[in-house]
Design an enzyme around this catalytic site. Sequence first.
Site, PDB file in Angstrom:
ATOM      1  CD  GLU A 127      45.003  37.437  50.835  1.00  0.00           C
ATOM      2  OE1 GLU A 127      45.833  36.980  49.977  1.00  0.00           O
ATOM      3  OE2 GLU A 127      44.950  38.682  50.990  1.00  0.00           O
ATOM      4  CG  HIS A 250      40.393  40.547  40.781  1.00  0.00           C
ATOM      5  ND1 HIS A 250      39.085  40.802  41.105  1.00  0.00           N
ATOM      6  CD2 HIS A 250      40.810  40.353  42.073  1.00  0.00           C
ATOM      7  CE1 HIS A 250      38.779  40.985  42.448  1.00  0.00           C
ATOM      8  NE2 HIS A 250      39.821  40.674  43.137  1.00  0.00           N
ATOM      9  NE  ARG A 296      41.093  36.103  43.353  1.00  0.00           N
ATOM     10  CZ  ARG A 296      42.091  36.657  43.338  1.00  0.00           C
ATOM     11  NH1 ARG A 296      43.019  36.408  42.460  1.00  0.00           N
ATOM     12  NH2 ARG A 296      42.086  37.647  44.530  1.00  0.00           N
ATOM     13  CG  HIS A 357      44.758  40.132  39.638  1.00  0.00           C
ATOM     14  ND1 HIS A 357      44.745  41.499  40.025  1.00  0.00           N
ATOM     15  CD2 HIS A 357      45.028  39.247  40.981  1.00  0.00           C
ATOM     16  CE1 HIS A 357      45.063  41.361  41.250  1.00  0.00           C
ATOM     17  NE2 HIS A 357      45.142  40.227  41.708  1.00  0.00           N
ATOM     18  NE  ARG A 392      48.455  35.507  42.372  1.00  0.00           N
ATOM     19  CZ  ARG A 392      48.334  36.780  42.843  1.00  0.00           C
ATOM     20  NH1 ARG A 392      49.215  37.188  43.709  1.00  0.00           N
ATOM     21  NH2 ARG A 392      47.192  37.236  42.630  1.00  0.00           N
TER      22      ARG A 392
END
Length: 545
Positions: A127, A250, A296, A357, A392
């Site tokens: 990821e 997100h 992101r 998120h 994170r």
Amino acid sequence: MRTRGGPLESRDFDFLVIGSGIAGLFFALRVADHGRVAVVTKKRAADSATNWAQGGIAAVLASEDSFDDHVRDTLVAGAGLCDEGVVRFVVERGPEMIEALVDLGVEFDRSNGAPAEGLEHFDLGREGGHTRRRILHHRDATGRAIETVLLDRAAAHPAITLFENHCAVDLLTSRRAGLDGEDRALGAYVLDACTGDVETFRARATLLASGGAGKVYLYTSNPDIASGDGMAMAYRAGAAISNMEFMQFHPTCLYHPQAKSFLITEAMRGEGGILRTRSGAAFMPRYHEMADLAPRDVVARAIDTELKRSGDDWVLLDITHRDPSFVRERFPTIHERCLGFGIDITREPIPVVPAAHYCCGGVRTDLRGETEVRNLFAAGEVASTGLHGANRLASNSLLEALVFANAASNEALARLRDEKPSLGPVAPWNPGHAIESPEAVLIHQNWDEIRRFMWNNVGIVRTDQRLARAQRRLELLQEEITAYYWDFRLTPDLVELRNLALVAELVIRSASLRLESRGLHYNLDHPEPDDVRYASDTILRRSAA
Ligand SMILES: Cc1cc2nc3c(=O)[nH]c(=O)nc-3n(C[C@H](O)[C@H](O)[C@H](O)COP(=O)(O)OP(=O)(O)OC[C@H]3O[C@@H](n4cnc5c(N)ncnc54)[C@H](O)[C@@H]3O)c2cc1C
């Protein structure tokens, strides 16, 4: 402290666990052979973010991977605020935690033809931010696979009692009970949503495992339960709270009045999906050289800027230029879900907004999972352990929950062994003169207002002025909410509203203290990181009453 309550007898246990996600259930199973455990959970047992986790759980298992690599990836994501000792502590326990889950019966996907045993031959995914393949998963529903096994195991254990529809209202501490000595946790007041009674749960050790706080924002990927109750309760009880300004957004959640919290995976942009304004203009090339494949937080900020500029409520994610049969096969769940809302993604673009998120901050704990209040432990998304820093790394949160639930269970068991078995006298809840709420609609209006101004002023892009505006609005609302809390009979909605307002305050105060931009906190008035003044955690404590 003012207290309210009823004539009910207390319920006494060795361990009180608040929350039935991965952290709470794993802890409960670790301690249950040694004492009686109550798990209180405010809705149905499986209502948790854990049950919604998709991607998987990170752990170093591949031969070409190493603890050092996982540590480094986590530190890079955390933008200078991770505690390296904590990162190593978590990463090095990854394989052991996976083994514990496998022993309990969790099935992670394995490579084709591999034996269904042992800690080898897993189908490891990769990821964003991970330089190696290290994500264990169960198809695209890893969280559900874990939650189901843990719940089954907990239900089968004779020492564990699960209380559904039981919402913790406030923590019991020795200081609040007027007892001498070091302040320590004694349990919690818990509202039974079915009867409306507030019961006293006393315990020798209490674990907060109540999850995150996405509901403080208008748009969130989180389930309904994520109202930051644990953070608010711990703060009121005197524990330190840290890094609440670091909320991960997100970039793409479906925008539709009936679609609550439905994520559109980042893989859609990976397959060529293009973000457009409502008038059809592709905008990401103006923000980053990687355009729609930018990181992101960059994509989330770009969408936020476009929405603020246009006044629109959503932007569009367009995959219509790909072959319809490819789209249907590659994204079957999204295709079906959107069709249910009247959107055929093979023919029309998808309305999307960014959504809150993951909360990187929370109740500050040490390596034993203990907060600043003795015998009060915290694990999972409610906690701030030092692992995530300012951002994170994907799939580190399930791992963190396991590692700290385990650490807390070891320490709680040691306390049970070493400390004398006293639960301490605690006053029952006093309902005072509370009356039935005449206008529940007031609660929902306040709720909506908080979430809206948090979204507009304390969201993805902040400014000093927006933060000050949010603070003023919140102060007015908090006066009203405090009045409701004391005047009306408690309901779970009122409990959540009070906590949501406090969590909003903690986020605003933390964001206002950090006059720089770092990780997930971006302030237009201070767009650069400032390592000289701000390379440390933001810590808030309630001043002594
Ligand atoms: C859509 C989505 C996808 C995700 N994907 C991943 C992923 O792939 N990998 C990863 O590592 N992380 C992922 N995450 C994050 C991860 O799922 C969560 O951080 C993690 O599951 C939190 O576990 P927890 O046990 O702390 O809390 P939760 O699982 O949220 O459980 C909290 C529990 O506390 C209860 N509770 C709350 N307040 C009270 C109260 N006042 N009284 C009683 N009970 C209360 C709730 O009802 C619930 O049972 C994802 C999150 C979401 C929302």
